[in-house]
Design a protein around this motif. Structure first.
Motif, PDB file in Angstrom:
ATOM      1  N   ASN A  33      29.866  18.162  11.811  1.00 32.01           N
ATOM      2  CA  ASN A  33      28.729  18.226  11.506  1.00 32.01           C
ATOM      3  C   ASN A  33      28.419  19.266  10.221  1.00 32.01           C
ATOM      4  OD1 ASN A  33      28.012  15.996  12.965  1.00 32.01           O
ATOM      5  ND2 ASN A  33      27.371  17.522  14.722  1.00 32.01           N
ATOM      6  N   VAL A  34      29.397  19.495   9.315  1.00 32.76           N
ATOM      7  CA  VAL A  34      29.042  20.347   8.338  1.00 32.76           C
ATOM      8  C   VAL A  34      28.696  19.521   7.050  1.00 32.76           C
ATOM      9  CG1 VAL A  34      30.378  21.347   6.491  1.00 32.76           C
ATOM     10  CG2 VAL A  34      31.040  21.901   8.789  1.00 32.76           C
ATOM     11  N   ALA A  75      27.644  29.769  14.381  1.00 31.87           N
ATOM     12  CA  ALA A  75      27.748  29.537  16.082  1.00 31.87           C
ATOM     13  C   ALA A  75      27.039  28.273  16.266  1.00 31.87           C
ATOM     14  CB  ALA A  75      27.412  30.686  16.726  1.00 31.87           C
ATOM     15  N   GLY A  76      27.534  27.795  17.433  1.00 33.15           N
ATOM     16  CA  GLY A  76      26.657  26.442  17.939  1.00 33.15           C
ATOM     17  C   GLY A  76      27.381  25.279  18.248  1.00 33.15           C
ATOM     18  N   ARG A  77      28.410  25.104  17.835  1.00 35.43           N
ATOM     19  CA  ARG A  77      29.256  23.736  18.351  1.00 35.43           C
ATOM     20  C   ARG A  77      29.695  23.852  19.789  1.00 35.43           C
ATOM     21  NH1 ARG A  77      28.976  24.912  13.015  1.00 35.43           N
ATOM     22  NH2 ARG A  77      28.647  23.300  11.654  1.00 35.43           N
ATOM     23  N   THR A  78      29.702  22.847  20.509  1.00 36.86           N
ATOM     24  CA  THR A  78      30.195  22.703  21.610  1.00 36.86           C
ATOM     25  C   THR A  78      31.788  22.605  21.867  1.00 36.86           C
ATOM     26  OG1 THR A  78      30.393  20.169  21.845  1.00 36.86           O
ATOM     27  CG2 THR A  78      28.395  20.992  22.368  1.00 36.86           C
ATOM     28  N   VAL A  79      32.295  22.934  23.003  1.00 35.42           N
ATOM     29  CA  VAL A  79      33.551  23.027  23.337  1.00 35.42           C
ATOM     30  C   VAL A  79      34.077  21.499  22.980  1.00 35.42           C
ATOM     31  CG1 VAL A  79      35.468  23.252  25.098  1.00 35.42           C
ATOM     32  CG2 VAL A  79      33.334  24.925  24.953  1.00 35.42           C
ATOM     33  N   ALA A  84      37.668  18.303  19.608  1.00 34.68           N
ATOM     34  CA  ALA A  84      37.821  17.173  18.879  1.00 34.68           C
ATOM     35  C   ALA A  84      38.414  17.505  17.397  1.00 34.68           C
ATOM     36  CB  ALA A  84      36.792  16.188  18.699  1.00 34.68           C
ATOM     37  N   PHE A  85      37.632  18.416  16.889  1.00 28.99           N
ATOM     38  CA  PHE A  85      37.892  18.833  15.639  1.00 28.99           C
ATOM     39  C   PHE A  85      39.451  19.375  15.392  1.00 28.99           C
ATOM     40  CE2 PHE A  85      37.810  22.861  12.870  1.00 28.99           C
ATOM     41  CZ  PHE A  85      37.469  22.071  11.421  1.00 28.99           C
ATOM     42  N   TYR A  86      39.809  20.175  16.305  1.00 25.93           N
ATOM     43  CA  TYR A  86      41.151  20.480  16.342  1.00 25.93           C
ATOM     44  C   TYR A  86      42.215  19.483  16.374  1.00 25.93           C
ATOM     45  CZ  TYR A  86      39.381  24.896  18.209  1.00 25.93           C
ATOM     46  OH  TYR A  86      38.686  26.109  18.387  1.00 25.93           O
ATOM     47  N   LYS A  87      41.920  18.389  17.448  1.00 28.97           N
ATOM     48  CA  LYS A  87      42.777  17.258  17.347  1.00 28.97           C
ATOM     49  C   LYS A  87      42.751  16.420  15.868  1.00 28.97           C
ATOM     50  CE  LYS A  87      44.087  13.317  20.254  1.00 28.97           C
ATOM     51  NZ  LYS A  87      45.127  12.846  19.307  1.00 28.97           N
ATOM     52  N   VAL A 109      35.903  31.452  13.798  1.00 32.03           N
ATOM     53  CA  VAL A 109      35.353  32.705  13.836  1.00 32.03           C
ATOM     54  C   VAL A 109      33.551  32.293  13.737  1.00 32.03           C
ATOM     55  CG1 VAL A 109      34.900  34.976  12.900  1.00 32.03           C
ATOM     56  CG2 VAL A 109      37.043  33.866  12.762  1.00 32.03           C
ATOM     57  N   GLU A 110      33.056  32.508  14.601  1.00 29.15           N
ATOM     58  CA  GLU A 110      31.395  31.997  14.578  1.00 29.15           C
ATOM     59  C   GLU A 110      30.752  33.340  14.363  1.00 29.15           C
ATOM     60  OE1 GLU A 110      31.181  28.400  17.566  1.00 29.15           O
ATOM     61  OE2 GLU A 110      31.394  30.230  18.656  1.00 29.15           O
TER      62      GLU A 110
END
Length: 127
Positions: A33-34, A75-79, A84-87, A109-110
């Motif tokens: 969600n950027v 900061a603030g994204r869920t695990v 999902a982002f890495y994948k 780095v949050e």
């Protein structure tokens, strides 16, 4: 608000580097969600001797084409979002650049929102 640094071995084409940056940018837009046009990236090539890493770690084996992606973001994204982002980055890297999934290293780095200024000496996100 993300600031992306991508470091890789020297020798990839300008198109390869641009595609790599776009892969990361699209994943940020679609998964974490950027905002649109929030794109700030530095892509740097290095001589192989300037990249120091183990041949393997946690079940991954690295080639000379290892790519380091470090993203500073609010900061603030869920695990679950992060996973999902890495994948997404790895999947798109494989399909668009035919890269090895082991060769993508991502570090987030949050930081707090007040740690940004996008110009004019203003902390645009500070409350």
């Amino acid at each position: 608000m993300p600031f992306v640094r991508i470091d890789l071995k020297r020798g990839k084409s300008a198109d390869y580097r641009k595609t790599l940056g776009e892969i990361v940018y699209r994943a940020m837009l679609d998964v974490i969600n950027v905002p649109q046009n929030d794109k700030f990236q530095i892509i740097t090539e290095h001589d192989r001797g300037d990249l120091n890493y183990a041949e393997s770690y946690l079940g991954n084996s690295y080639s000379d084409d290892l790519i380091f992606i470090q993203i500073t973001l609010n900061a603030g994204r869920t695990v679950e979002m992060k996973k999902a982002f890495y994948k997404r980055i790895v999947d798109d890297f494989q399909s668009q650049l035919q890269g090895r999934p082991d060769d993508i290293f991502v570090s987030l780095v949050e930081v707090a929102k007040e740690n940004w200024s996008f110009g004019n000496g203003i902390a645009q996100y500070a409350s």
